[in-house]
Motif scaffolding. Structure first.
Motif, mmCIF file in Angstrom:
data_model
loop_
_atom_site.group_PDB
_atom_site.id
_atom_site.type_symbol
_atom_site.label_atom_id
_atom_site.label_comp_id
_atom_site.label_asym_id
_atom_site.label_seq_id
_atom_site.Cartn_x
_atom_site.Cartn_y
_atom_site.Cartn_z
ATOM 1 N N SER A 58 25.227 94.879 52.957
ATOM 2 C CA SER A 58 25.274 96.376 53.837
ATOM 3 C C SER A 58 26.077 96.049 54.900
ATOM 4 N N ASN A 59 26.400 94.892 55.357
ATOM 5 C CA ASN A 59 27.340 94.605 56.573
ATOM 6 C C ASN A 59 28.370 93.392 56.357
ATOM 7 N N TRP A 60 29.745 93.586 56.467
ATOM 8 C CA TRP A 60 30.517 92.695 56.287
ATOM 9 C C TRP A 60 30.685 91.672 57.384
ATOM 10 N N GLU A 61 30.088 91.896 58.498
ATOM 11 C CA GLU A 61 30.057 90.901 59.359
ATOM 12 C C GLU A 61 28.820 90.112 59.402
ATOM 13 N N GLY A 62 29.275 88.682 59.538
ATOM 14 C CA GLY A 62 28.082 87.718 59.576
ATOM 15 C C GLY A 62 28.383 86.467 59.337
ATOM 16 N N LYS A 63 27.632 85.443 59.405
ATOM 17 C CA LYS A 63 27.806 84.123 59.138
ATOM 18 C C LYS A 63 27.781 83.946 57.575
ATOM 19 N N PHE A 64 28.794 83.503 56.819
ATOM 20 C CA PHE A 64 29.003 83.308 55.627
ATOM 21 C C PHE A 64 29.595 82.023 55.328
ATOM 22 N N GLU A 65 29.011 81.342 54.167
ATOM 23 C CA GLU A 65 29.666 79.761 53.848
ATOM 24 C C GLU A 65 30.086 79.836 52.660
ATOM 25 N N ILE A 66 31.299 79.621 52.085
ATOM 26 C CA ILE A 66 31.697 79.504 51.037
ATOM 27 C C ILE A 66 31.921 78.095 50.674
ATOM 28 N N TYR A 67 31.224 77.481 49.427
ATOM 29 C CA TYR A 67 31.109 76.259 49.024
ATOM 30 C C TYR A 67 32.110 75.926 48.085
ATOM 31 N N ILE A 68 33.044 74.972 47.902
ATOM 32 C CA ILE A 68 33.929 74.684 46.643
ATOM 33 C C ILE A 68 33.270 73.511 46.051
ATOM 34 N N SER A 69 32.207 72.695 46.594
ATOM 35 C CA SER A 69 31.597 71.612 46.011
ATOM 36 C C SER A 69 30.151 71.526 46.707
ATOM 37 N N ASP A 70 29.215 70.754 46.151
ATOM 38 C CA ASP A 70 28.005 70.858 46.859
ATOM 39 C C ASP A 70 27.878 70.393 48.256
ATOM 40 N N LYS A 71 29.075 69.796 48.789
ATOM 41 C CA LYS A 71 28.965 69.209 50.145
ATOM 42 C C LYS A 71 30.246 69.829 50.932
ATOM 43 N N LYS A 72 30.944 70.465 50.424
ATOM 44 C CA LYS A 72 32.289 70.726 51.198
ATOM 45 C C LYS A 72 32.511 72.310 51.080
ATOM 46 N N GLY A 73 32.674 72.824 52.212
ATOM 47 C CA GLY A 73 32.823 74.496 52.353
ATOM 48 C C GLY A 73 33.451 75.014 53.414
ATOM 49 N N TYR A 74 33.418 76.216 53.676
ATOM 50 C CA TYR A 74 34.154 76.966 54.783
ATOM 51 C C TYR A 74 33.383 78.176 55.312
ATOM 52 N N SER A 75 33.382 78.238 56.485
ATOM 53 C CA SER A 75 32.586 79.291 57.096
ATOM 54 C C SER A 75 33.640 80.331 57.458
ATOM 55 N N ILE A 76 33.028 81.360 57.139
ATOM 56 C CA ILE A 76 33.886 82.950 57.452
ATOM 57 C C ILE A 76 32.982 83.822 57.875
ATOM 58 N N SER A 77 33.608 84.531 59.094
ATOM 59 C CA SER A 77 32.812 85.768 59.761
ATOM 60 C C SER A 77 32.842 87.157 58.903
ATOM 61 N N ASN A 78 33.462 87.374 57.938
ATOM 62 C CA ASN A 78 33.691 88.519 57.444
ATOM 63 C C ASN A 78 33.901 88.554 55.719
ATOM 64 N N LYS A 91 37.837 91.543 54.542
ATOM 65 C CA LYS A 91 38.655 92.490 55.428
ATOM 66 C C LYS A 91 39.597 91.827 56.511
ATOM 67 N N ILE A 92 40.932 91.635 56.094
ATOM 68 C CA ILE A 92 41.833 91.003 57.030
ATOM 69 C C ILE A 92 42.011 91.811 58.142
ATOM 70 N N SER A 93 42.258 93.155 57.844
ATOM 71 C CA SER A 93 42.395 93.983 58.916
ATOM 72 C C SER A 93 42.269 95.453 58.660
ATOM 73 N N LYS A 94 42.107 96.497 59.336
ATOM 74 C CA LYS A 94 41.571 97.963 58.912
ATOM 75 C C LYS A 94 42.395 98.330 57.838
ATOM 76 N N ASP A 95 43.736 97.889 57.678
ATOM 77 C CA ASP A 95 44.653 98.291 56.511
ATOM 78 C C ASP A 95 44.702 97.415 55.357
ATOM 79 N N SER A 96 43.947 96.003 55.321
ATOM 80 C CA SER A 96 44.204 95.341 54.139
ATOM 81 C C SER A 96 42.965 94.589 53.862
#
Length: 227
Positions: A58-78, A91-96
């Motif tokens: 329901s909300n795009w904003e928050g703490k999300f973690e994308i894992y590419i393996s069991d131990k390695k991943g990346y944190s993204i806020s959108n 969402k990269i911007s309001k237009d993209s």
């Protein structure tokens, strides 16, 4: 050019993390993921989605973690997941908006919730893992269902416009069998548990656990795994 835009976006909005790894072992987001994707404007998204929300969160904003393996991943806020196109988007911007190649993602975490790709129907889809062990996998799936609106027969104008709603469905896999859709009630679960059913039923009764509660099902299946 697209890779440059994505790199800049991720540098400013992401925190790279890797469990049990030194900084020298960590690679950049795009180098590790090798993403192919699609850029869309909000207008294009509205056209694809019928003008209403078909997103899991329901909300795009928050703490999300994308894992590419069991131990390695990346944190993204959108981040969000499009249930109609089965794409992971940010969402990269309001237009993209950027659509990731989700098949290169092992799993996603949002707080205590874990989401992973499973092919239960015709293609890979993102499910929430409610419980996972060697014996049991319980998943929650999500469907974007179009609810037809109503039209005034005199004016031929919409009283209520068409809109999407999110339906939830549960899927259970026991002892390496195929996934089956299941209702959250005692009868549905016990009839699949064979000679363990009576023990599980007694345990749930003794500790006042409900088969309709995801939290209680965790405890029930933890006990099931001990039998």
């Amino acid at each position: 050019m697209k890779n440059c835009i994505l790199v800049c976006f991720l540098i400013t909005s992401s925190i790279i993390f890797a469990q049990g790894m030194h900084d020298s072992q960590r690679s950049g987001f795009t180098n590790a993921m090798q993403y192919e994707g699609l850029y869309l404007t909000p207008g294009q998204l509205d056209e694809l989605n019928g003008g209403t929300s078909v997103y899991l969160f329901s909300n795009w904003e928050g703490k999300f973690e994308i894992y590419i393996s069991d131990k390695k991943g990346y944190s993204i806020s959108n981040l969000n997941y499009n249930l109609k196109t089965n794409t992971l988007e940010s969402k990269i911007s309001k237009d993209s908006v950027f659509q990731f190649d989700i098949n290169k993602v092992k799993f996603i975490r949002q707080g205590s919730k874990k989401y992973k790709l499973y092919k239960i129907h015709t293609e890979n889809e993102l499910f929430q893992e409610i419980y996972f062990s060697n014996k049991v996998t319980l998943l929650k799936g999500f469907d974007a269902v179009l609810k037809k609106g109503s039209i005034n027969p005199l004016t031929l104008e919409y009283i209520h416009k068409d809109k999407y709603s999110i339906d939830e469905n549960y899927y259970l896999k026991l002892n390496n069998t195929n996934f089956i859709e299941i209702d959250l009630n005692k009868k549905s679960f016990l009839q699949l548990m064979g000679d363990k059913a009576s023990s599980v039923e007694k345990y749930a009764s003794d500790f006042k656990l409900s088969f309709k509660s995801e939290t209680d099902l965790l405890k029930i299946f933890q006990y099931y795994d001990t039998l």
